[in-house]
Design an enzyme around this catalytic site. Structure first.
Site, short mmCIF file in Angstrom:
data_model
loop_
_atom_site.label_atom_id
_atom_site.label_comp_id
_atom_site.label_asym_id
_atom_site.label_seq_id
_atom_site.Cartn_x
_atom_site.Cartn_y
_atom_site.Cartn_z
N LYS A 296 0.84 -1.21 0.00
CA LYS A 296 0.00 0.00 0.00
C LYS A 296 0.88 1.26 0.00
O LYS A 296 0.62 2.22 -0.73
CB LYS A 296 -0.94 -0.01 1.22
CG LYS A 296 -2.03 -1.04 1.08
CD LYS A 296 -2.81 -1.31 2.36
CE LYS A 296 -3.72 -2.53 2.16
NZ LYS A 296 -4.40 -2.97 3.37
N GLN B 90 -4.52 -2.25 9.59
CA GLN B 90 -4.32 -3.53 8.91
C GLN B 90 -4.87 -4.69 9.75
O GLN B 90 -4.60 -4.79 10.95
CB GLN B 90 -2.82 -3.73 8.63
CG GLN B 90 -2.51 -4.91 7.75
CD GLN B 90 -3.13 -4.81 6.35
OE1 GLN B 90 -3.05 -3.78 5.70
NE2 GLN B 90 -3.74 -5.89 5.89
N ASP C 225 -11.51 2.11 3.78
CA ASP C 225 -11.74 0.67 3.61
C ASP C 225 -13.24 0.37 3.55
O ASP C 225 -13.64 -0.71 3.15
CB ASP C 225 -11.17 -0.10 4.83
CG ASP C 225 -9.81 -0.72 4.54
OD1 ASP C 225 -9.45 -0.86 3.35
OD2 ASP C 225 -9.12 -1.08 5.51
#
Ligand code: NAD
Length: 294
Positions: A53, A97, A120
Site C-alpha cells: 500500500k 491492517q 476501507d
C-alpha cells in the site's frame, strides 16, 4: 482454455493512471491526498500488505504515513493514535491492517475512525450507506474492484443470475448489497451461498455470473460452472506442491472452469491488483471531498 481472461493487472493499471492524473492536477493547487496505514504487531503477511500500500501511494503521489505499534500495544494507545489521525489535515484515509493482535477490539477501532476517512469502508456508517443505496460514502475496496472489472468487461448483471459464494463482511455481504442496488453496473439478481448452504453446486450451475470469495483452495469445481458464465475468483490461497514449492490458487478450479466459462479471472492477476487500486481511488475521493471538490 476457451474462456477469455479478465486482466485485472491491466484494469488496475488503468484505474491507477486515472488516479495519478487527477492527483497531479490537484498538486497544482497544493492539494495532496494522504493515507495513514496503521500496523499493530509484526504479522509478516500484514507487513507485506502494508508495504504494498505504501509503495502504491508513493507511485501515485499520495502522501503515506505508516504508523507501527508494538505487538502488545494497548487499546488506549491505538485509540490515541486514531484520534490524532482523525484530526490530521494531511490525512484523508485511515486504515488499520487486519488482523490486529487479540487484545485489540477491531470493531471498536473501526468505529473510532472518522467515517469520512474510513476508506476501507468497514464502519457501520459506510456499510449502512451501501445497503441503502447511498453512494456518497466509500465502496469497500475488494467488492469495488470486482464491480469495476465487471463494468470494464461489459458484463450484463441485470439479465441473469449472479451467485456469490461467501458471506464475509469484507467481500461477500457488501458485494451482494452493491450488485443488487438499482443502477448502472448493478441491478443483479443475487444469491449468496455460504458454509451452511446445501448443494452449492446447484446454485453455481445456474450462475451467469459467479463470484467466489470462500477462502478454500479450488473449492468451486470447474464442472459446476455454467457454460459461458463469467467467473470472478476473489480467493487467494497458498498451497504446497508435492515438490515442496508453494503456489497461489484461487477458490475456483481454474483449468477446468476456464474450459467452460466465457470470462474468467486468473489468480494471481485478477481481483488482487484491483483491491489496492480502489483503495487509492477512495483516498483520492476522500481528499476531494475534504477539499469540497466533490
Ligand atoms: P472469510 O474467511 O472471512 O469468509 C469466507 C466465507 O466463505 C464465509 O462467509 C463462509 O461462509 C464461506 N465458506 C467458507 N468455507 C465454506 C465452505 N466449505 N462452503 C461454503 N462456504 C464456505 O474470507 P474473506 O475475507 O471473504 O476472503 C475470501 C477469500 O478471498 C480468501 O481467499 C481471501 O484471501 C481472499 N481475499 C482476496 C482479496 C483480494 O484483494 N483479492 C481481498 C480479500 C479477500
Amino acid at each position: 482454455m476457451s474462456a477469455k481472461l479478465i486482466d485485472g493487472k491491466a484494469v488496475a493499471a488503468e484505474v491507477n493512471a486515472e488516479t495519478a492524473a487527477k492527483i497531479k492536477e490537484l498538486a497544482s493547487s497544493g492539494i495532496v491526498p494522504g493515507l495513514a496505514v496503521v500496523l499493530v504487531g509484526d504479522n509478516p503477511a500484514s507487513q507485506v500488505y502494508v508495504g504494498m500500500k505504501e509503495k502504491k501511494c508513493n507511485e501515485l503521489g499520495i502522501f503515506s504515513r505508516k504508523c507501527v505499534l508494538p505487538q502488545d500495544a494497548s487499546m488506549d494507545e491505538l485509540m490515541t493514535l486514531i484520534d490524532e489521525l482523525n484530526a490530521d489535515k494531511r490525512i484523508h484515509g485511515i486504515l488499520v491492517q487486519s488482523p490486529p493482535p487479540p487484545q485489540i477490539d477491531e470493531r471498536k477501532v473501526i468505529e473510532s475512525i472518522s467515517p469520512e476517512k474510513d476508506v476501507d469502508c468497514f464502519s457501520y456508517t459506510n456499510v449502512g450507506r451501501i445497503l441503502t443505496g447511498d453512494l456518497s460514502g466509500f465502496l469497500p475496496c475488494t467488492p469495488y474492484g470486482v464491480q469495476v472489472l465487471l463494468e470494464k468487461y461489459q458484463v450484463d448483471l441485470a439479465s441473469g443470475h449472479t451467485v456469490i459464494a461467501g458471506r464475509s463482511n469484507i467481500v461477500g455481504k457488501p458485494l451482494a448489497a452493491m450488485l443488487m442496488q438499482k443502477g448502472k453496473n448493478a441491478n443483479a439478481t443475487v444469491t449468496v451461498v455460504h458454509s451452511a448452504t446445501r448443494n452449492i453446486e446447484k446454485y453455481v450451475a445456474d450462475a451467469d455470473v459467479l463470484i467466489a470469495a470462500v477462502g478454500v483452495p479450488e473449492f468451486i469445481k470447474g464442472e459446476w460452472i455454467k457454460p459461458g458464465a463469467t467467473v470472478i475468483d476473489v480467493g487467494i490461497n497458498r498451497i504446497n506442491l508435492p515438490d515442496g514449492k508453494r503456489k497461489l490458487v484461487g477458490d475456483v478450479e481454474f483449468e477446468v472452469a476456464a474450459e467452460r466459462a466465457g470470462l474468467i479471472t486468473p489468480v494471481p492477476g485478477g481481483v488482487g491488483p484491483m483491491t489496492i487500486a480502489m483503495l487509492m481511488r477512495n483516498t483520492l475521493k476522500s481528499c476531494m471531498k475534504h477539499n469540497h471538490l466533490l
